[in-house]
Design a protein around this motif. Structure first.
Motif, PDB file in Angstrom:
ATOM      1  N   SER A  19       0.859  -1.184   0.000  1.00 12.70           N
ATOM      2  CA  SER A  19       0.000   0.000   0.000  1.00 12.70           C
ATOM      3  C   SER A  19       0.897   1.236   0.000  1.00 12.70           C
ATOM      4  O   SER A  19       2.105   1.135   0.215  1.00 12.70           O
ATOM      5  CB  SER A  19      -0.878  -0.002   1.244  1.00 12.70           C
ATOM      6  N   LEU A  20       0.274   2.396  -0.245  1.00 18.38           N
ATOM      7  CA  LEU A  20       1.028   3.649  -0.248  1.00 18.38           C
ATOM      8  C   LEU A  20       1.764   3.844   1.077  1.00 18.38           C
ATOM      9  O   LEU A  20       2.930   4.222   1.121  1.00 18.38           O
ATOM     10  CB  LEU A  20       0.058   4.809  -0.498  1.00 18.38           C
ATOM     11  N   GLY A  21       1.057   3.552   2.173  1.00 17.25           N
ATOM     12  CA  GLY A  21       1.648   3.735   3.494  1.00 17.25           C
ATOM     13  C   GLY A  21       2.836   2.809   3.731  1.00 17.25           C
ATOM     14  O   GLY A  21       3.855   3.228   4.291  1.00 17.25           O
ATOM     15  N   MET A  22       2.711   1.543   3.280  1.00 14.90           N
ATOM     16  CA  MET A  22       3.828   0.605   3.443  1.00 14.90           C
ATOM     17  C   MET A  22       5.016   1.052   2.608  1.00 14.90           C
ATOM     18  O   MET A  22       6.171   0.928   3.028  1.00 14.90           O
ATOM     19  CB  MET A  22       3.392  -0.808   3.047  1.00 14.90           C
ATOM     20  N   GLY A  23       4.716   1.583   1.416  1.00 17.61           N
ATOM     21  CA  GLY A  23       5.787   2.101   0.558  1.00 17.61           C
ATOM     22  C   GLY A  23       6.533   3.247   1.220  1.00 17.61           C
ATOM     23  O   GLY A  23       7.762   3.314   1.155  1.00 17.61           O
ATOM     24  N   GLN A  24       5.781   4.137   1.887  1.00 18.50           N
ATOM     25  CA  GLN A  24       6.417   5.254   2.600  1.00 18.50           C
ATOM     26  C   GLN A  24       7.307   4.729   3.716  1.00 18.50           C
ATOM     27  O   GLN A  24       8.409   5.222   3.930  1.00 18.50           O
ATOM     28  CB  GLN A  24       5.357   6.186   3.195  1.00 18.50           C
ATOM     29  N   GLY A  63       0.121   9.681   2.021  1.00 15.21           N
ATOM     30  CA  GLY A  63      -0.341   8.300   1.966  1.00 15.21           C
ATOM     31  C   GLY A  63      -0.329   7.581   3.294  1.00 15.21           C
ATOM     32  O   GLY A  63      -0.698   6.408   3.358  1.00 15.21           O
ATOM     33  N   LEU A  64       0.107   8.254   4.361  1.00 18.76           N
ATOM     34  CA  LEU A  64       0.102   7.577   5.664  1.00 18.76           C
ATOM     35  C   LEU A  64      -1.253   7.785   6.346  1.00 18.76           C
ATOM     36  O   LEU A  64      -1.891   8.828   6.185  1.00 18.76           O
ATOM     37  CB  LEU A  64       1.209   8.139   6.555  1.00 18.76           C
ATOM     38  N   ASP A  65      -1.674   6.806   7.100  1.00 16.55           N
ATOM     39  CA  ASP A  65      -2.901   6.952   7.882  1.00 16.55           C
ATOM     40  C   ASP A  65      -2.574   7.762   9.142  1.00 16.55           C
ATOM     41  O   ASP A  65      -1.400   8.027   9.442  1.00 16.55           O
ATOM     42  CB  ASP A  65      -3.483   5.564   8.218  1.00 16.55           C
ATOM     43  N   PRO A  66      -3.604   8.226   9.882  1.00 13.19           N
ATOM     44  CA  PRO A  66      -3.345   9.095  11.039  1.00 13.19           C
ATOM     45  C   PRO A  66      -2.341   8.501  12.016  1.00 13.19           C
ATOM     46  O   PRO A  66      -1.476   9.215  12.537  1.00 13.19           O
ATOM     47  CB  PRO A  66      -4.728   9.221  11.684  1.00 13.19           C
ATOM     48  N   GLU A  67      -2.417   7.200  12.219  1.00 13.48           N
ATOM     49  CA  GLU A  67      -1.479   6.572  13.145  1.00 13.48           C
ATOM     50  C   GLU A  67      -0.057   6.653  12.591  1.00 13.48           C
ATOM     51  O   GLU A  67       0.896   6.916  13.316  1.00 13.48           O
ATOM     52  CB  GLU A  67      -1.907   5.103  13.361  1.00 13.48           C
ATOM     53  N   GLY A  68       0.061   6.454  11.271  1.00 14.00           N
ATOM     54  CA  GLY A  68       1.366   6.541  10.613  1.00 14.00           C
ATOM     55  C   GLY A  68       1.926   7.948  10.658  1.00 14.00           C
ATOM     56  O   GLY A  68       3.133   8.152  10.824  1.00 14.00           O
ATOM     57  N   ILE A  69       1.028   8.935  10.509  1.00 19.19           N
ATOM     58  CA  ILE A  69       1.469  10.334  10.546  1.00 19.19           C
ATOM     59  C   ILE A  69       2.022  10.678  11.919  1.00 19.19           C
ATOM     60  O   ILE A  69       3.081  11.296  12.045  1.00 19.19           O
ATOM     61  CB  ILE A  69       0.297  11.277  10.169  1.00 19.19           C
TER      62      ILE A  69
END
Lengths: 281, 317
Positions: free
Chosen positions: B129-134, B157-163
């Motif tokens: 996913s975009l987040g995993m790629g980041q 591309g990160l979800d709130p937790e990722g941000i």
């Protein structure tokens, strides 16, 4: 190394920090190791290499088996012109296509995916990346092709042993078998250079196919006097002489042609390296 | 410490970066802010030696990027366009990078653990996913435990937790004394992560300041919110040169060009009743927009109707 450059106060005092990872160093040997990993960790590479091995080792054997089974039905002319060495090595015609395309893709694939930026950030002097790719691909290709061409030759001669066959001590046999592996290897290097110059998969493969298959076709329809003068200098004609026991007419000697082919490749690699170091990625 | 000095980059006739100079100091998070097409990514590519500047110079801790013997130990970077061959697994991508420096496989495992990709690292990047790629990009940036970290649009591309994870990671890296430089076109994101700001537009430097100063500076000239049952009379009383009035929700007006004191006195002089009189703080986005307004390369062709100045009361109320 301290993060605080001389004369520049850090707004937050840097706490003492133990480096979590050992410091490395970029060397050509390390880059070769990295390119080895890159080569084998893509499916497309493995399939292309497998295709090259199967066609190189298998096609000659298949032709030998067919010719052997219908030997009694062959005309005298066919029997007289049958060349057991060159027939056994016929797989080179397909293997060169697989290796050439793969050679282009090894570098153009980095441009189409953006991987080249990562490669160049890790090795900012850049040239070791190109040399690493060439070194790894040439070594892998040569090993696979020399084994495949020996298998093709020996298996074919065994099949043909009842009728007409050659051995490694036959005139030009060993040179053709080793030469086949050498030709495909140098072709692979040439195609890495083409891929690096063109920086696109479609463009690089087109250039490779044009150089090896389209240009000779055009030379063939030229008037004989012109065609015969140009032909020996074409990369395909110069390079393939070494793979044949029975040479085509109007060509350079096998080793002379191969030297010319290597010369073309050196020029292409030098141009690719010169541009790779200077161009924006 | 990143030092950019009088850097210009032209692509043919187009000037992507125009005589840009700024410093990125160690120990804090520095944000690199500007609208899309302002030259942020190009500047980062120049810092990383991917593109060569037409003129000017860039150094990191006193050296040009190309002169590092172990660049991944000095600088870790993630570019906006994912610089990853998607046919390879995340693990093998990181391994190939580590091997150029002779770093051990254990370091690959460490950074995979650090970014939380343990479960998917052996899968091909194609399926990420975009987040995993980041996260993989960030792992690649940190593989050499670098002193300088450069990230182009890391929260994309990160979800709130990722941000939240990346904000804390960046602050921790800066607190360890490293130089942290990240770009974004979102002011609100920067305000929560960065302390220092470098703002660019059309390749030129617009501001080189702290986040705090940037916001307070932009608040001068912010609108005043007024509510009155005699709206039309108020509009007539306030109208004048340099004054802009527009109606917002629930019969309220936003007035620009006058202070709340001036509005209050004008209302009293005209015997107009006021229910509300509120000086507004410029939002960060407003501050950013007003600074970069002239520098945005492509404006939307039509303004939103709500932004149209009001002359007739009740038209939009």
């Amino acid at each position: 190394m301290s993060a605080t450059a001389a004369g520049t106060p850090a707004p937050v005092p840097a706490p003492a920090r133990v480096r979590a990872s050992p410091k490395g160093r970029v060397t050509q040997a390390h880059v070769l190791r990295s390119e080895w990993t890159k080569l084998w960790t893509l499916r497309s590479t493995r399939w292309s290499l497998l295709a090259a091995v199967i066609s190189m080792a298998g096609l000659g054997v298949l032709i030998a088996a067919i010719q052997n089974s219908r030997w009694d039905h062959l005309s005298l002319h066919d029997r007289a012109t049958f060349t057991p060495i060159d027939n056994s090595l016929g797989g080179v015609n397909i293997a060169q296509l697989a290796i050439g395309v793969l050679g282009v893709l090894i570098i153009s694939g980095e441009y189409t995916t953006g991987m080249i930026s990562s490669s160049v950030m890790a090795v900012p002097r850049r040239l070791p990346v190109l040399l690493g790719k060439i070194g790894v691909f040439a070594a892998v290709t040569f090993v696979l092709m020399i084994v495949s061409s020996f298998v093709a030759f020996l298996a074919s001669q065994a099949i043909l042993s009842d009728h007409i066959h050659a051995s490694l001590s036959s005139p030009h046999a060993l040179r053709a078998v080793v030469g086949t592996a050498l030709y495909v290897t140098v072709l692979g290097i040439l195609c890495i250079a083409i891929g690096s110059l063109v920086r696109s998969s479609a463009g690089g493969i087109s250039a490779f196919v044009a150089l090896l298959f389209v240009v000779p076709g055009i030379a063939a329809i030229l008037p004989n006097s012109i065609g015969n003068a140009i032909n020996p200098y074409l990369p395909s004609s110069a390079g393939t002489g070494i793979t044949q026991a029975v040479p085509d007419a109007h060509m350079f000697s096998p080793w002379g042609g191969f030297a010319l082919f290597c010369g073309y490749t050196i020029v292409a690699v030098a141009a690719a390296g010169w541009l790779f170091v200077r161009r924006d990625v | 410490m990143i030092q950019v000095r009088n850097v210009t980059k032209r692509y043919g006739a187009k000037v992507a970066v125009d005589d840009l100079s700024f410093d990125v100091p160690p120990g804090i998070v520095t944000g690199f802010l500007g609208p899309n097409g302002a030259g942020k990514s190009t500047t980062m590519r120049l810092i990383l030696g991917l593109d060569a500047p037409t003129s000017g110079s860039v150094t990191i801790n006193g050296k040009a990027y190309r002169d590092f013997d172990a660049p991944l130990n000095e600088v870790g970077a993630m570019l906006e366009a994912r610089a990853i061959h998607t046919g390879r697994s995340g693990y093998n991508h990181l391994l190939a990078l580590a091997q150029t420096h002779g770093l051990p496989r254990s370091r690959v495992d460490e950074v995979i653990e650090l970014v939380g990709l343990g479960a998917v690292a052996r899968r091909r990047v194609k399926s990420f996913s975009l987040g995993m790629g980041q996260r993989l990009g960030i792992a690649a940036a940190l593989i050499g435990d670098p002193e300088t970290v450069i990230l182009d649009e890391p929260v994309n591309g990160l979800d709130p937790e990722g941000i939240r994870w990346i904000r804390e990671l960046l602050k921790r890296l800066a607190a360890e004394g490293r130089t942290v430089f990240l770009s974004s076109h979102l002011m609100s994101e920067m305000a929560q992560t960065a302390e220092h700001l470098v703002v660019v537009g059309r390749g030129r430097l617009i501001a080189d300041t702290t986040v705090e100063e940037f916001v307070s500076g932009a608040s001068t000239g912010a609108p005043v919110r007024v509510r009155s049952p005699q709206g039309q009379a108020l509009v007539d009383a306030l109208a004048g040169e340099g004054v802009e009035i527009r109606s917002v929700e629930h019969g309220a007006l936003e007035v620009r060009g006058l202070t709340s004191e001036q509005i209050g006195e004008a209302a009293t002089a005209n015997r107009i009743v006021l229910y509300e009189l509120t000086p507004l703080q410029a939002s960060l986005e407003d501050a950013f927009m007003s600074l970069t307004h002239d520098a945005v390369e492509y404006h939307a062709s039509a303004e939103a109707p709500a932004d149209a100045p009001v002359t007739e009361l009740g038209a939009n109320a």
